[in-house]
Write a protein that holds these residues in place. Structure first.
Motif, PDB file in Angstrom:
ATOM      1  N   VAL A 175      25.072 -59.327   1.125  1.00 56.85           N
ATOM      2  CA  VAL A 175      23.634 -59.140   0.981  1.00 56.85           C
ATOM      3  C   VAL A 175      22.916 -60.179   1.832  1.00 56.85           C
ATOM      4  O   VAL A 175      23.056 -61.389   1.605  1.00 56.85           O
ATOM      5  N   ARG A 176      22.150 -59.730   2.797  1.00 56.00           N
ATOM      6  CA  ARG A 176      21.407 -60.648   3.661  1.00 56.00           C
ATOM      7  C   ARG A 176      20.232 -61.269   2.914  1.00 56.00           C
ATOM      8  O   ARG A 176      19.609 -60.635   2.063  1.00 56.00           O
ATOM      9  N   GLY A 177      19.946 -62.519   3.244  1.00 56.64           N
ATOM     10  CA  GLY A 177      18.859 -63.222   2.594  1.00 56.64           C
ATOM     11  C   GLY A 177      17.508 -62.593   2.884  1.00 56.64           C
ATOM     12  O   GLY A 177      17.279 -62.055   3.971  1.00 56.64           O
ATOM     13  N   GLY A 178      16.605 -62.625   1.882  1.00 56.23           N
ATOM     14  CA  GLY A 178      15.261 -62.131   2.057  1.00 56.23           C
ATOM     15  C   GLY A 178      15.134 -60.625   2.129  1.00 56.23           C
ATOM     16  O   GLY A 178      14.179 -60.106   2.717  1.00 56.23           O
ATOM     17  N   THR A 179      16.086 -59.903   1.532  1.00 50.63           N
ATOM     18  CA  THR A 179      16.050 -58.439   1.548  1.00 50.63           C
ATOM     19  C   THR A 179      16.278 -57.900   0.137  1.00 50.63           C
ATOM     20  O   THR A 179      16.677 -58.633  -0.771  1.00 50.63           O
ATOM     21  N   VAL A 180      15.997 -56.600  -0.016  1.00 48.93           N
ATOM     22  CA  VAL A 180      16.424 -55.880  -1.214  1.00 48.93           C
ATOM     23  C   VAL A 180      17.673 -55.098  -0.847  1.00 48.93           C
ATOM     24  O   VAL A 180      17.670 -54.307   0.098  1.00 48.93           O
ATOM     25  N   HIS A 181      18.751 -55.330  -1.589  1.00 45.90           N
ATOM     26  CA  HIS A 181      20.014 -54.635  -1.352  1.00 45.90           C
ATOM     27  C   HIS A 181      20.309 -53.785  -2.578  1.00 45.90           C
ATOM     28  O   HIS A 181      20.378 -54.295  -3.697  1.00 45.90           O
ATOM     29  N   GLY A 182      20.452 -52.479  -2.374  1.00 45.53           N
ATOM     30  CA  GLY A 182      20.717 -51.580  -3.488  1.00 45.53           C
ATOM     31  C   GLY A 182      22.206 -51.458  -3.768  1.00 45.53           C
ATOM     32  O   GLY A 182      23.020 -51.428  -2.840  1.00 45.53           O
ATOM     33  N   GLY A 210      24.188 -66.639   6.702  1.00 37.25           N
ATOM     34  CA  GLY A 210      22.942 -65.895   6.591  1.00 37.25           C
ATOM     35  C   GLY A 210      22.902 -64.903   5.452  1.00 37.25           C
ATOM     36  O   GLY A 210      21.901 -64.209   5.277  1.00 37.25           O
ATOM     37  N   TYR A 211      23.975 -64.829   4.695  1.00 28.32           N
ATOM     38  CA  TYR A 211      24.025 -63.924   3.552  1.00 28.32           C
ATOM     39  C   TYR A 211      23.720 -64.696   2.278  1.00 28.32           C
ATOM     40  O   TYR A 211      24.260 -65.768   2.036  1.00 28.32           O
ATOM     41  N   ALA A 212      22.865 -64.125   1.443  1.00 23.33           N
ATOM     42  CA  ALA A 212      22.537 -64.765   0.168  1.00 23.33           C
ATOM     43  C   ALA A 212      23.595 -64.484  -0.889  1.00 23.33           C
ATOM     44  O   ALA A 212      23.784 -65.275  -1.808  1.00 23.33           O
ATOM     45  N   VAL A 213      24.270 -63.344  -0.756  1.00 19.71           N
ATOM     46  CA  VAL A 213      25.322 -62.961  -1.703  1.00 19.71           C
ATOM     47  C   VAL A 213      26.504 -62.421  -0.907  1.00 19.71           C
ATOM     48  O   VAL A 213      26.326 -61.569  -0.029  1.00 19.71           O
ATOM     49  N   ARG A 214      27.689 -62.930  -1.214  1.00 14.87           N
ATOM     50  CA  ARG A 214      28.915 -62.415  -0.596  1.00 14.87           C
ATOM     51  C   ARG A 214      29.974 -62.256  -1.665  1.00 14.87           C
ATOM     52  O   ARG A 214      30.126 -63.109  -2.537  1.00 14.87           O
ATOM     53  N   ALA A 215      30.706 -61.162  -1.607  1.00 18.83           N
ATOM     54  CA  ALA A 215      31.842 -60.940  -2.503  1.00 18.83           C
ATOM     55  C   ALA A 215      32.990 -60.382  -1.688  1.00 18.83           C
ATOM     56  O   ALA A 215      32.785 -59.506  -0.834  1.00 18.83           O
ATOM     57  N   GLU A 216      34.191 -60.895  -1.946  1.00 19.62           N
ATOM     58  CA  GLU A 216      35.372 -60.436  -1.226  1.00 19.62           C
ATOM     59  C   GLU A 216      36.500 -60.189  -2.220  1.00 19.62           C
ATOM     60  O   GLU A 216      36.961 -61.101  -2.906  1.00 19.62           O
ATOM     61  N   GLY A 217      36.888 -58.939  -2.334  1.00 19.28           N
ATOM     62  CA  GLY A 217      38.048 -58.576  -3.141  1.00 19.28           C
ATOM     63  C   GLY A 217      37.915 -58.872  -4.624  1.00 19.28           C
ATOM     64  O   GLY A 217      38.919 -59.202  -5.278  1.00 19.28           O
ATOM     65  N   LEU A 218      36.704 -58.735  -5.186  1.00 20.94           N
ATOM     66  CA  LEU A 218      36.531 -59.044  -6.608  1.00 20.94           C
ATOM     67  C   LEU A 218      37.327 -58.077  -7.483  1.00 20.94           C
ATOM     68  O   LEU A 218      37.323 -56.863  -7.252  1.00 20.94           O
ATOM     69  N   THR A 273      27.349 -65.346 -12.839  1.00 25.52           N
ATOM     70  CA  THR A 273      28.187 -66.328 -13.545  1.00 25.52           C
ATOM     71  C   THR A 273      28.356 -66.031 -15.033  1.00 25.52           C
ATOM     72  O   THR A 273      28.848 -66.883 -15.778  1.00 25.52           O
ATOM     73  N   LEU A 274      28.017 -64.850 -15.497  1.00 23.74           N
ATOM     74  CA  LEU A 274      28.195 -64.523 -16.910  1.00 23.74           C
ATOM     75  C   LEU A 274      29.636 -64.147 -17.232  1.00 23.74           C
ATOM     76  O   LEU A 274      30.061 -64.254 -18.383  1.00 23.74           O
ATOM     77  N   VAL A 275      30.371 -63.696 -16.219  1.00 21.32           N
ATOM     78  CA  VAL A 275      31.763 -63.291 -16.388  1.00 21.32           C
ATOM     79  C   VAL A 275      32.568 -63.863 -15.232  1.00 21.32           C
ATOM     80  O   VAL A 275      32.096 -63.870 -14.092  1.00 21.32           O
ATOM     81  N   ARG A 276      33.766 -64.328 -15.517  1.00 22.11           N
ATOM     82  CA  ARG A 276      34.626 -64.845 -14.456  1.00 22.11           C
ATOM     83  C   ARG A 276      35.488 -63.724 -13.896  1.00 22.11           C
ATOM     84  O   ARG A 276      36.030 -62.915 -14.648  1.00 22.11           O
ATOM     85  N   PRO A 277      35.635 -63.665 -12.569  1.00 23.38           N
ATOM     86  CA  PRO A 277      36.477 -62.621 -11.979  1.00 23.38           C
ATOM     87  C   PRO A 277      37.955 -62.909 -12.217  1.00 23.38           C
ATOM     88  O   PRO A 277      38.366 -64.069 -12.355  1.00 23.38           O
ATOM     89  N   ALA A 278      38.751 -61.849 -12.247  1.00 23.92           N
ATOM     90  CA  ALA A 278      40.204 -62.018 -12.366  1.00 23.92           C
ATOM     91  C   ALA A 278      40.837 -62.253 -11.009  1.00 23.92           C
ATOM     92  O   ALA A 278      41.970 -62.748 -10.917  1.00 23.92           O
ATOM     93  N   GLY A 279      40.117 -61.926  -9.956  1.00 18.46           N
ATOM     94  CA  GLY A 279      40.615 -62.130  -8.609  1.00 18.46           C
ATOM     95  C   GLY A 279      39.489 -62.004  -7.608  1.00 18.46           C
ATOM     96  O   GLY A 279      38.394 -61.539  -7.926  1.00 18.46           O
ATOM     97  N   GLY A 280      39.750 -62.444  -6.377  1.00 19.02           N
ATOM     98  CA  GLY A 280      38.728 -62.402  -5.344  1.00 19.02           C
ATOM     99  C   GLY A 280      37.826 -63.619  -5.385  1.00 19.02           C
ATOM    100  O   GLY A 280      38.036 -64.559  -6.161  1.00 19.02           O
ATOM    101  N   ARG A 281      36.793 -63.589  -4.558  1.00 20.51           N
ATOM    102  CA  ARG A 281      35.892 -64.728  -4.446  1.00 20.51           C
ATOM    103  C   ARG A 281      34.477 -64.247  -4.175  1.00 20.51           C
ATOM    104  O   ARG A 281      34.274 -63.198  -3.551  1.00 20.51           O
ATOM    105  N   ALA A 282      33.493 -64.998  -4.657  1.00 12.35           N
ATOM    106  CA  ALA A 282      32.096 -64.636  -4.413  1.00 12.35           C
ATOM    107  C   ALA A 282      31.250 -65.889  -4.289  1.00 12.35           C
ATOM    108  O   ALA A 282      31.513 -66.903  -4.944  1.00 12.35           O
ATOM    109  N   THR A 283      30.221 -65.802  -3.452  1.00 12.50           N
ATOM    110  CA  THR A 283      29.252 -66.889  -3.329  1.00 12.50           C
ATOM    111  C   THR A 283      27.852 -66.320  -3.498  1.00 12.50           C
ATOM    112  O   THR A 283      27.571 -65.183  -3.107  1.00 12.50           O
ATOM    113  N   VAL A 284      26.975 -67.107  -4.090  1.00 12.11           N
ATOM    114  CA  VAL A 284      25.563 -66.777  -4.231  1.00 12.11           C
ATOM    115  C   VAL A 284      24.773 -67.997  -3.780  1.00 12.11           C
ATOM    116  O   VAL A 284      25.031 -69.113  -4.233  1.00 12.11           O
ATOM    117  N   ALA A 285      23.842 -67.801  -2.864  1.00 11.62           N
ATOM    118  CA  ALA A 285      23.079 -68.900  -2.274  1.00 11.62           C
ATOM    119  C   ALA A 285      24.015 -69.966  -1.705  1.00 11.62           C
ATOM    120  O   ALA A 285      23.736 -71.161  -1.767  1.00 11.62           O
TER     121      ALA A 285
END
Length: 320
Positions: free
Chosen positions: A29-36, A4-12, A54-66
């Motif tokens: 970040v939950r879908g359909g919301t504004v997250h500051g 249910g999250y549109a954006v998730r990042a863990e340990g970036l 996706t403009l920069v690659r992380p050195a560690g951690g993981r992230a998903t978008v959509a």
């Protein structure tokens, strides 16, 4: 990792030389919301957005978008996102309509569909009357709305707004806010980085505070304010000599020790029974003949929260 999250990042993690821009950054970040996303300059906000878009690659951690991994599925992620930076990226030589048609062709919509999409977006962002006028004659708010329209050519599931109202006057900022609300009402998820705390308070349903590359708080705006207490009574007097009497009057109704600022001639303290406390103090000071410049109740602001969490105000609040 979606759930249910549109954006998730863990340990970036991300470093630039000796500078650690992100140091185990987490975000949800939950879908359909504004997250500051709030933080001082150099805290890692823009780096986080660049990784998530996706403009920069992380050195560690993981992230998903959509629901897609930003490192392994970058191409698929780009097809589902929009990105608007701090400064409008539209061509001032062209009209608003021509700008949108150009972006449509760059996104391979084809001539007919690009023209149709331009008409739809001009209407959506209330720019139809200005569509055939040169962008060099647009106000700051109109340019920003056109820039937002361009980022919506493909109706992205997630839109990243990196300080979208920098340099705009209050009226233009209000126009951009209305456009953002309309996008979210249509189902777009917005990740908003900003140093305008009022902007985050008005738009975001949830806020993450980032400092030194790590998330140091994550809650609703009201939840963050409650971190430093509830309502406070505040009294501003005309003369410094009146402060002791005000402190005594406020102490009778306060839940804690009143604080006095002799520079601003201000006394404030937390209270529970808001109206009764205000009435009691106002009557007491009037009976004692204390000259009061201002008296009222206030909740902690996001600036108070930011100051408590990071140890300083945002650059824009400090400048003000």
């Amino acid at each position: 990792m979606n759930d249910g999250y549109a954006v998730r990042a863990e340990g970036l993690e991300k470093r630039y030389g000796e500078k650690r821009a992100l140091d185990g950054f987490d975000l949800a970040v939950r879908g359909g919301t504004v997250h500051g996303l709030l933080g001082p300059n150099g805290a890692g906000k823009t780096t986080a957005v660049r990784i998530l878009s996706t403009l920069v690659r992380p050195a560690g951690g993981r992230a998903t978008v959509a629901g897609l991994d930003v490192a392994r599925q970058a191409r698929e992620v780009r097809a589902r996102i929009g990105l608007t930076g701090q400064y409008a990226a539209v061509d001032e030589v062209l009209t608003g309509r021509q700008n949108l048609e150009m972006f449509g062709r760059l996104f391979h919509l084809g001539g007919k569909r690009a023209r149709e999409r331009a008409v739809e977006l001009l209407e959506q962002f209330d720019l139809t009357d200005a569509g055939d006028k040169g962008v060099d004659g647009y106000s700051g708010g109109m340019r920003r709305r056109l820039d937002l329209a361009a980022s919506m050519i493909l109706a992205p599931a997630v839109l990243f707004l990196d300080e979208p109202t920098t340099g705009l006057d209050p009226r233009s900022r209000g126009e951009v806010w209305e456009s953002v609300r309309a996008l979210v009402a249509d189902g777009t998820t917005v990740l908003l980085t900003t140093q305008y705390l009022e902007e985050a308070d008005k738009l975001a349903s949830r806020i993450t505070v980032i400092d030194q590359g790590r998330a140091i708080a994550d809650d609703t705006p009201d939840g963050l304010k409650n971190l430093i207490g509830g309502d406070r009574i505040e009294v501003v007097v005309a003369e410094r000599s009146e402060i002791p009497r005000v402190v005594k009057a406020v102490a009778r109704v306060a839940d804690g020790e009143p604080e006095a600022d002799e520079t601003e001639l201000r006394v404030h303290a937390p209270v529970t029974d808001r109206v009764a406390a205000l009435t009691d103090v106002a009557r007491t000071l009037q009976d004692e003949g204390v000259r009061v410049e201002d008296i009222g109740l206030r909740r902690p602001s996001l600036d108070d929260v930011f100051l408590r969490l990071t140890g300083h105000r945002t650059e824009k609040e400090a400048a003000a």
